[in-house]
Every structure is written in structure tokens, then in C-alpha cells.
Enzyme design. Structure first.
Site, mmCIF file in Angstrom:
data_model
loop_
_atom_site.group_PDB
_atom_site.id
_atom_site.type_symbol
_atom_site.label_atom_id
_atom_site.label_comp_id
_atom_site.label_asym_id
_atom_site.label_seq_id
_atom_site.Cartn_x
_atom_site.Cartn_y
_atom_site.Cartn_z
ATOM 1 N N HIS A 1 -10.949 -0.126 0.901
ATOM 2 C CA HIS A 1 -10.827 0.992 1.845
ATOM 3 C C HIS A 1 -12.192 1.069 2.536
ATOM 4 C CE1 HIS A 1 -9.735 5.359 2.803
ATOM 5 N NE2 HIS A 1 -10.978 5.216 3.202
ATOM 6 N N HIS B 1 2.362 14.387 0.682
ATOM 7 C CA HIS B 1 1.606 15.554 0.211
ATOM 8 C C HIS B 1 2.556 16.736 0.108
ATOM 9 C CE1 HIS B 1 -2.405 13.862 0.351
ATOM 10 N NE2 HIS B 1 -2.149 13.347 1.528
ATOM 11 N N ASP C 1 0.755 2.623 3.746
ATOM 12 C CA ASP C 1 -0.130 3.711 3.314
ATOM 13 C C ASP C 1 0.671 5.012 3.195
ATOM 14 O OD1 ASP C 1 -2.301 5.096 2.413
ATOM 15 O OD2 ASP C 1 -3.414 5.053 4.297
ATOM 16 N N HIS D 1 -5.603 -0.844 5.687
ATOM 17 C CA HIS D 1 -5.420 -0.038 6.909
ATOM 18 C C HIS D 1 -6.507 -0.187 7.981
ATOM 19 C CE1 HIS D 1 -7.904 2.466 4.352
ATOM 20 N NE2 HIS D 1 -6.899 3.023 3.720
ATOM 21 N N LEU E 1 2.440 6.521 -4.848
ATOM 22 C CA LEU E 1 3.605 7.092 -5.539
ATOM 23 C C LEU E 1 3.240 8.363 -6.311
ATOM 24 C CD1 LEU E 1 5.412 3.864 -6.851
ATOM 25 C CD2 LEU E 1 6.017 5.287 -4.875
ATOM 26 N N HIS F 1 0.836 -1.208 0.000
ATOM 27 C CA HIS F 1 0.000 0.000 0.000
ATOM 28 C C HIS F 1 0.871 1.259 0.000
ATOM 29 C CE1 HIS F 1 -4.056 1.731 1.511
ATOM 30 N NE2 HIS F 1 -3.333 2.709 0.975
ATOM 31 N N ASP G 1 -8.679 2.720 -3.186
ATOM 32 C CA ASP G 1 -8.191 3.322 -1.938
ATOM 33 C C ASP G 1 -8.251 4.848 -1.941
ATOM 34 O OD1 ASP G 1 -6.861 3.145 0.698
ATOM 35 O OD2 ASP G 1 -5.384 4.341 -0.373
#
Ligand code: DOR
Length: 435
Positions: A179, A309, A305, A232, A61, A58, A152
Site C-alpha cells: 500500500h 463499512h 479493494d 490500488h 472481508l 484485494h 494494506d
């Protein structure tokens, strides 16, 4: 290049030597000074633990489309630094990875970068919109050979679509990675629903929004006899439902993130958006249940995960900030801190949960294999005695949004080998050149 890794503790066991040649582990045993090791570059790995190269089920990219947040190159470089030799790249890119063309592009970018094997995850629905199934078969048949499908970031909340997706992927042994987030129960939600959200006056995100979807999906997976993977997992109730489903024989697997194994919603009190994530940080009782679930095998794998950002998406007020945390370069240290140093998991268990099992869930050959003669030379060497203060500025990822910033964590990746070639190598390990 041929390399003799000298004195490493394979899976934390007794020290031994590994000879890496032509992309393969040629021999394992007391090899230093023997003819087999002649000409090899010797790495002094005494005191280090050797594990199979980690596999992340998870990873975000961000490429194509959000290269300001991360590229395949920077993300996989971060993966290598974290000890990973393979990552599954999530589909929420721009354009979305919902066609053979996009997944092939992502795979090609991974091959070109060369830091880790990149296996694209395909979207379940067109544009992640939750309305129409994407071309799952075309992505499976493509050069990217997609086996893991996920929306996801969004939940496949329509039960009929979820059922169809589960049925469809059976044809090529695929898996739907859900998810789990009931959308109506989480409208406008900003953090975990509980005491802290009540005090802060932030809209809460109830545990039941995750648990209700997992309960529905394990029943659907049972009904159609297909493979479900739960992304998750973050609540105690989710662990209980998955435990129940496994006892019933449902083909369900589940992952937990490093951050959900360590951090709680108490951190939100400072309103620092670095702690804003989906699913949200929960309570200490949830953290403990997740650790127990990971230890007893209810939760199969640790997946990062990793969600980088740009600075401006996090450096703003809580309600406007993006959700997500980086994780590739800290995962192994957090796992050591949370579940190895606390006695819940051995290094052999870590090898299962961070390498062998994720490779098996994703139907990825050549990774997660034992560190034995004849196997591919994908491995990581880590120093469990080292301690590092986490510094996001020093990381390879373009994301600076690490929730572990400033924390002192145990363990340090000293070397990562992908098909026998070092993608990370601390110069201090190189004892001498060819002898
Ligand atoms: O916090 C998250 N960030 N959770 C997700 O599910 C998606 C991810 C992202 O893409 O940023």
C-alpha cells in the site's frame, strides 16, 4: 449435478456449449442434443459471455473482529454475485491476520461459507504497526498456505523492513503487496491534492506520496530479486514508474480498482463521504493514464479493494468518515463500462486481468484457468447487453457504501459456478430439467 451451458460466447467469441460435470469442464463444443449432454440440466446461455471465474486480489472481508461491517459469509456471497470464484482477504482485521492461527481461521470460514475460495493475505508486520516483521514463514507453511503479504491500509514505509520482507518471501515464492503511501506526506490528508482540495479547503494527498514509495520499492525489489505487487495504483506518475520498472525487468505487478478507472475527485465537491477512499479519487488525467496502463499491460490486474463499512462510519461529516468503497458486485460492470465498451479491452483481456493474472500473482491453483475440457469448472456467465441501476440495498454485502449508487451500468452476472456448482444462477437460464 451435470450442467450443459448452451450457446455461451467463451471470452466473447463464437457461441458454443460447455458441459460441466463433477466439478470439471468435461467437454466444449456443439454438444446440445448429443449423447454427451444426456441427463444434463440445460442452461440457455445464448447471448451471454462466459469468462473464467473472477479472482480478486484485494478484498476486505472484515472478519474476524468487524462483523458489523462484513463477514466472510456476506462478503463471499457478494463476491459470487459479482462473478468471483476466489478472493484474497486482506489482513487488516481484529485481530490482525499476522499469525498462522488467524489466517487459518479466515480460510476455514471461507470453506464453511462455500461461496468462493478464500485465500487469506498475511500481514507483513506485527499488528500492521510497521515495526517488526510478522511470522511470514509460519503463515506460508500453515494450512492457509499464504503467498500474498500486505499491510494494506498502512504502508510498509521503513525501507529496511520492506527490504527484509522482500528477501524473506523469496523462500516460498511469496509476494509483498504494498500500500504505497508515504505517511509524512499524507498526514491528515482527506482527498487528492489539487484544484478541488484547494477550493474545498481540505488537506490534500499529493500524488508524489504514492509515487515516491513505488519508486523506492521497485528499486528494492530489483536489488533483492524479489516479487513486488503494488496495490490500488491511482496516479499517472505511478503508471509511468511501473512501466519504467517493467522495462528494466523488475518483478513488479500492479493493480487498479474499478473506482479509480471511472471516478474523479470532482465528486468530492458534494462532501458525500461515500467518495472518501484511500488512495483518493484523482483527476481525469489520472483516470485516463490508468486505463491506458491497464490496456498496455503496465497494470496487470483489476482488484476491487472492496471495503465495506457500517452505515454510521460513512453517514457522518467528511473528516470523520471512514475510507473505503464496496466493489465486488459492481466490478465487472464498471470494467465493461470504462474499458470494454470504450474499446480498450476485449473480453479475453478482461479474463486475463480479472482472473488468470491475479490467480498467477497470488499463486492460486485451479482458478483463472482456460475454459477448456479438463479444467476446473470455475466460471461466470454475464449478459453484456443488460443494463442495471446500482442499488446498494439490493446487494449481498453488508456495506451500503457503493459510490456507484444510482448509476446505470452495463452488464449483469447471470450465473457463477464454483467447482461446477452454481453459487449464483438466474432461474430464467434453466431451460428444462434433466432430459
Ligand atoms: O479506502 C480504503 N479502505 N483503503 C484502504 O487501503 C483500506 C480500506 C479499508 O480497510 O477500509
Amino acid at each position: 449435478m451435470s450442467v450443459l451451458v448452451h450457446g455461451a460466447r467463451v471470452l466473447g467469441g463464437e457461441p458454443t456449449d460447455l458441459l460441466l460435470r463433477s466439478g470439471t469442464i468435461a467437454e466444449v463444443g456443439a454438444l446440445a442434443g448429443t449423447p454427451a449432454a444426456e441427463g444434463a440440466t440445460v442452461l440457455d446461455a445464448r447471448g451471454l459471455v462466459a469468462l473464467p471465474g473472477l479472482v480478486d486480489l484485494h478484498t476486505h472481508l472484515r472478519e474476524p473482529g468487524r462483523e458489523d461491517a462484513e463477514t466472510v459469509e456476506s462478503g463471499t456471497r457478494a463476491a459470487a454475485r459479482g462473478g468471483y470464484t476466489a478472493v484474497f482477504a486482506m489482513a487488516n482485521t481484529f485481530p490482525v491476520a499476522d499469525t498462522a492461527g488467524v489466517v487459518e481461521q479466515v480460510k476455514r470460514l471461507g470453506d464453511e461459507a462455500g461461496w468462493a475460495e478464500v485465500r487469506p493475505v498475511g500481514a507483513v508486520t506485527v499488528g500492521l504497526a510497521g515495526e517488526q516483521l510478522a511470522e511470514l514463514g509460519a503463515m506460508a507453511d500453515s494450512a492457509a498456505a499464504v503467498r500474498v503479504f500486505s499491510d494494506d491500509g498502512h504502508c510498509v514505509s521503513d525501507a529496511v523492513l520492506m527490504r527484509r520482507a522482500l528477501e524473506y518471501v523469496k523462500a516460498f515464492d511469496g509476494v509483498i503487496a504494498q500500500h504505497a503511501q508515504e505517511p509524512r506526506l499524507t498526514e491528515g490528508a482527506q482527498m487528492n491534492e489539487g484544484t478541488v482540495s484547494a477550493v474545498l479547503g481540505l488537506r490534500g494527498w499529493p500524488s508524489v506520496a504514492e509515487e515516491a514509495v513505488i519508486a523506492r520499492d521497485v528499486l528494492l525489489a530489483d536489488h533483492v530479486g524479489s516479487r513486488l505487487h503494488v496495490c490500488h495504483v491511482s496516479t499517472r506518475g505511478s503508471v509511468e514508474i511501473i512501466r519504467w520498472a517493467k522495462q528494466r525487468g523488475v518483478q513488479v505487478t500492479a493493480e487498479v480498482t474499478p473506482h479509480h478507472l471511472l471516478l474523479t475527485d470532482e465528486l468530492v465537491r458534494g462532501y458525500d463521504p461515500v467518495y472518501k477512499v484511500n488512495p483518493p479519487l484523482r483527476t481525469q488525467a489520472d483516470v485516463e493514464a490508468l486505463r491506458e496502463g491497464l490496456a498496455d499491460g503496465t497494470i496487470d490486474v483489476v482488484a476491487t479493494d472492496h471495503a465495506p463499512h457500517p452505515v454510521e462510519a460513512k453517514d457522518c461529516e467528511w473528516s470523520a468518515a471512514a475510507m473505503g468503497m464496496t466493489g465486488l458486485e459492481t466490478a465487472l460492470s464498471v470494467v465493461q463500462h470504462a474499458v470494454v465498451d470504450t474499446g480498450l479491452l476485449t473480453w479475453a483481456d478482461v479474463a486475463q486481468r480479472m482472473s488468470a493474472v491475479p490467480a498467477r500473482i497470488g499463486r492460486l491453483a485451479g482458478h483463472g484457468t482456460p475454459l477448456a475440457a479438463g479444467e476446473p469448472a470455475n466460471l461466470v456467465l454475464l449478459d453484456p447487453a443488460a443494463r442495471t441501476v446500482v442499488d446498494p440495498e439490493a446487494m449481498a454485502t453488508s456495506g451500503r457504501n457503493s459510490p456507484f449508487r444510482g448509476m446505470e451500468l452495463p452488464g449483469r452476472v447471470e450465473a457463477t459456478f464454483l467447482r461446477g456448482e452454481p453459487t449464483v444462477l438466474d432461474a430464467r437460464l434453466v431451460e428444462r430439467g434433466p432430459n
